[in-house]
Design an enzyme around this catalytic site. Structure first.
Site, short mmCIF file in Angstrom:
data_model
loop_
_atom_site.label_atom_id
_atom_site.label_comp_id
_atom_site.label_asym_id
_atom_site.label_seq_id
_atom_site.Cartn_x
_atom_site.Cartn_y
_atom_site.Cartn_z
N HIS A 181 0.80 -1.22 0.00
CA HIS A 181 0.00 0.00 0.00
C HIS A 181 0.84 1.28 0.00
CE1 HIS A 181 -4.03 -1.42 -0.15
NE2 HIS A 181 -3.87 -2.24 0.88
N ASP A 208 -1.84 -5.48 -4.02
CA ASP A 208 -2.04 -4.24 -3.27
C ASP A 208 -0.71 -3.52 -3.03
OD1 ASP A 208 -4.71 -4.66 -3.30
OD2 ASP A 208 -5.01 -4.49 -1.14
N HIS A 241 -6.39 -3.47 -5.38
CA HIS A 241 -6.02 -2.06 -5.57
C HIS A 241 -5.21 -1.85 -6.85
CE1 HIS A 241 -7.42 0.14 -1.97
NE2 HIS A 241 -7.52 -1.10 -1.50
N ASP A 540 -13.89 15.17 -12.80
CA ASP A 540 -12.71 16.02 -13.01
C ASP A 540 -11.75 15.30 -13.96
OD1 ASP A 540 -10.68 17.86 -12.80
OD2 ASP A 540 -9.99 17.14 -10.85
N ASP A 580 -19.56 25.62 -2.85
CA ASP A 580 -18.68 26.61 -3.50
C ASP A 580 -18.40 27.73 -2.50
OD1 ASP A 580 -17.22 28.12 -5.28
OD2 ASP A 580 -18.99 28.93 -6.29
N GLU A 591 -12.88 22.12 -1.05
CA GLU A 591 -14.27 22.48 -0.78
C GLU A 591 -15.15 21.24 -0.74
OE1 GLU A 591 -14.67 26.93 -2.80
OE2 GLU A 591 -14.77 25.15 -4.07
#
Length: 608
Positions: A181, A208, A241, A540, A580, A591
């Site tokens: 990890h 992992d 993972h 995003d 926001d 945020e």
């Protein structure tokens, strides 16, 4: 003479009494010490139980949302094709994978100002040592060499079977390591204690390698480099993972984009393909099965061996053929909770099996049983990341298997900071962090818990017995925790010995900016915070850390609709505007996270 003898006898009796007092004091101190150490160990163990149970519950929540993530990925992500990693308005596509090394050299310059390792292929032991030295000194490998290394790794992995077969006849021992990890210090300590991989020192790393820790990229580079140098002596199994959707949630995607700002897209896209080619299991001497996440009586090695593993880009969106067979078996066979993060042994049959935590349902589970897997002599779970939850929380371990296949455990703990604090301080930190996570879980299920408590509170007094309180907590949270033991940390009790069940929520509240949001919405935000982080990263696309208010609003509506949660539109609009916080028309990652922050008022008072 008589008086002298009498005096001597008196002196002797005084000495005897003093000696007895010293012995009693020593026994009392010993009892106190043992009692104190036992209490500290009990606190440490139940803290680890909290971490493990919450982690497992989070994984189950993510599996339940797999259909929604698949929908999101189908509509929001870039193409899967690795041949498009160089696609741009001015650059042609690289289709021929055999040309990748030269193409990387043509397209990516290494400046003279770069002082890190300069790799040439095929790699040598000197190259691997140079990488180890560079990473100890916190240097980055240049993006060109990273891409070349990944390209060569993919080429080697494609030639490997789904299940690797090893024999101890070629070496004295084989070392098996579990989850790392992203903890580079653990890998370096393993190599220091056990030696570097070589023809005489063979390793199996059981998945992992990435996520959570800050040096996942360095671990991959080191392991892939030794794989290229010793392809018959270092073996890598895939973990849950090694999955690009998990990487969005648990940090590896963010690590790569931060370390390789100009080439992170190419690296991640190529890594997604490399992960898909990692073998799924290793068998030693036809007697020891090593795979990530455990087995059940439904594990089918023939299916694992025949699986087109490169099509399994993510466990969250497996190929249709795998989904169909899993769905058929889920109707008949319940899933069991795997053991977590400890090196332990359970007697159960004739064959050894070594796993590390991770896959809740590995590829091939929930399928017709393989007769060869019905009986087990020994099941071992190995975990190689020390200090996993908090500094000092746990040791790491690896296993040495000799030709007689007798396992020998080696434990260790990276202790850069641990030695600066005593045991009580370390356990206190672990316990505090674990309880904070548990209180957040409690807040996220506030409405359900209140309803469960009310079923036991027939007269509406606001108080129930400790047994009823523990039963209600378990019925809602299903974390299999010692609730009676934890009660004093979570809820107040009155003089009659009954629990004031609303006191579970006295020290918790949602922080700014959404404390005035619809109560059901606030709880949902807290409950699905980690899943929403994946969604944020999917939206995003350029990993700029910014998404528009409209994008977030549309996604949130999809999310609540998928969960069947009835939320008013104006409440969502208010939520988006409140998140926001700086009113710039975008939601950044800070945020986003702050919106789902649970404030622990009592803890803040204690530390102020």
């Amino acid at each position: 003479m008589g008086s002298i003898i009498g005096a001597m006898g008196c002196s002797s009796s005084v000495a005897d009494r003093r000696s007895e007092n010293v012995i009693r004091a020593a026994i009392l101190i010993q009892k106190w010490y043992r009692f104190t150490m036992a209490r500290l160990e009990m606190r440490r163990r139940y803290s680890l139980s909290i971490f493990q149970s919450i982690e497992y519950a989070d994984e189950q929540d993510q599996l339940q949302l797999s259909n929604f993530f698949t929908f999101m990925l189908d509509h929001c992500t870039h193409p899967d094709s690795v041949s498009q990693i160089f696609t741009s308005p001015s650059a042609p596509q690289v289709v021929d994978e055999d040309l990748c090394l030269k193409e990387f050299e043509k397209k990516i310059d290494v400046p003279d100002s770069y002082y890190g390792p300069r790799l040439s292929f095929p790699l040598t032991v000197e190259d691997a040592n140079a990488l180890l030295h560079a990473f100890r000194n916190e240097q980055l490998l240049h993006a060109r060499y990273v891409l070349q290394l990944l390209s060569e790794t993919r080429r080697v992995l494609k030639e490997m079977p789904n299940i690797t077969h090893l024999s101890t006849s070629y070496s004295k021992e084989i070392t098996v390591c579990g989850d790392l990890h992203g903890n580079l210090d653990d890998l370096l300590l393993i190599f220091y204690k056990n030696g570097l991989p070589s023809e005489q020192n063979r390793y199996v790393f059981n998945g992992d390698f990435v996520d959570r820790g800050k040096n996942s990229m360095e671990i991959l580079i080191i392991l892939f480099a030794f794989l290229l140098i010793y392809p018959n002596d270092l073996h890598l199994n895939r973990g849950n993972h090694e999955d690009y959707i998990m990487n969005l949630r648990y940090g590896f995607t963010k690590e790569v984009s931060k370390k390789y700002k100009d080439h992170w897209k190419q690296i991640l896209c190529l890594l997604r393909d490399v992960f898909s080619w990692l073998p799924l299991a290793t068998i030693i001497d036809s007697k020891v099965l090593i795979l990530h996440g455990g087995i059940s009586d439904t594990t089918d090695l023939d299916f694992l061996n025949a699986l087109e593993r490169n099509k399994l880009k993510s466990l969250m969106r497996p190929p249709k053929s795998v989904r169909n067979r899993q769905d058929q078996m889920k109707k008949r066979i319940p899933t069991t909770k795997p053991s977590k993060h400890i090196a332990n042994q359970h007697v159960a049959g004739k064959t050894q099996h070594i796993s590390s935590s991770g896959f809740t349902e590995p590829p091939g589970s929930n399928l017709p049983p393989d007769p060869a897997l019905k009986e087990w002599k020994q099941v071992i779970t190995i975990f190689s990341a020390s200090n996993y939850y908090e500094e000092g929380s746990n040791r790491g371990a690896y296993i040495k298997l000799n030709p007689e296949l007798t396992p020998r455990f080696v434990q260790y703990q990276v202790s850069k900071f641990t030695r600066r604090r005593n045991l009580r301080e370390r356990v206190g930190t672990i316990e505090s962090s674990a309880l904070k996570s548990l209180r957040e879980k409690i807040y996220a299920h506030r409405s359900e818990l209140i309803s469960a408590f009310a079923q036991y509170d027939i007269n509406g007094t606001g108080r129930i017995s400790v047994n009823d309180w523990a039963a209600a907590m378990e019925s809602v949270l299903q974390l299999e925790l010692p609730w009676r033991m934890l009660r004093s940390q979570l809820a107040q009790i009155n003089p009659d010995g009954e629990v004031d069940f609303m006191s579970c929520f006295y020290d918790l509240k949602m922080g700014q900016p959404i404390k005035e949001a619809q109560p059901a919405l606030a709880e949902t935000l807290c409950r699905y915070r980690k899943d929403l982080e994946i969604i944020f990263n999917i939206i995003d696309k350029d990993h700029s850390g910014l998404i528009s208010l409209e994008e977030f609003s549309q996604t949130w509506r999809l999310f609540t609709s998928h969960l069947g949660i009835d939320i008013e539109d104006d409440s969502i609009d208010k939520l988006v505007l409140s998140i926001d916080y700086n009113k710039d028309g975008h939601i950044d990652f800070n945020e986003f996270l702050e919106a789902f922050h649970v404030v622990h008022r009592l803890e803040k008072k204690a530390t102020s």
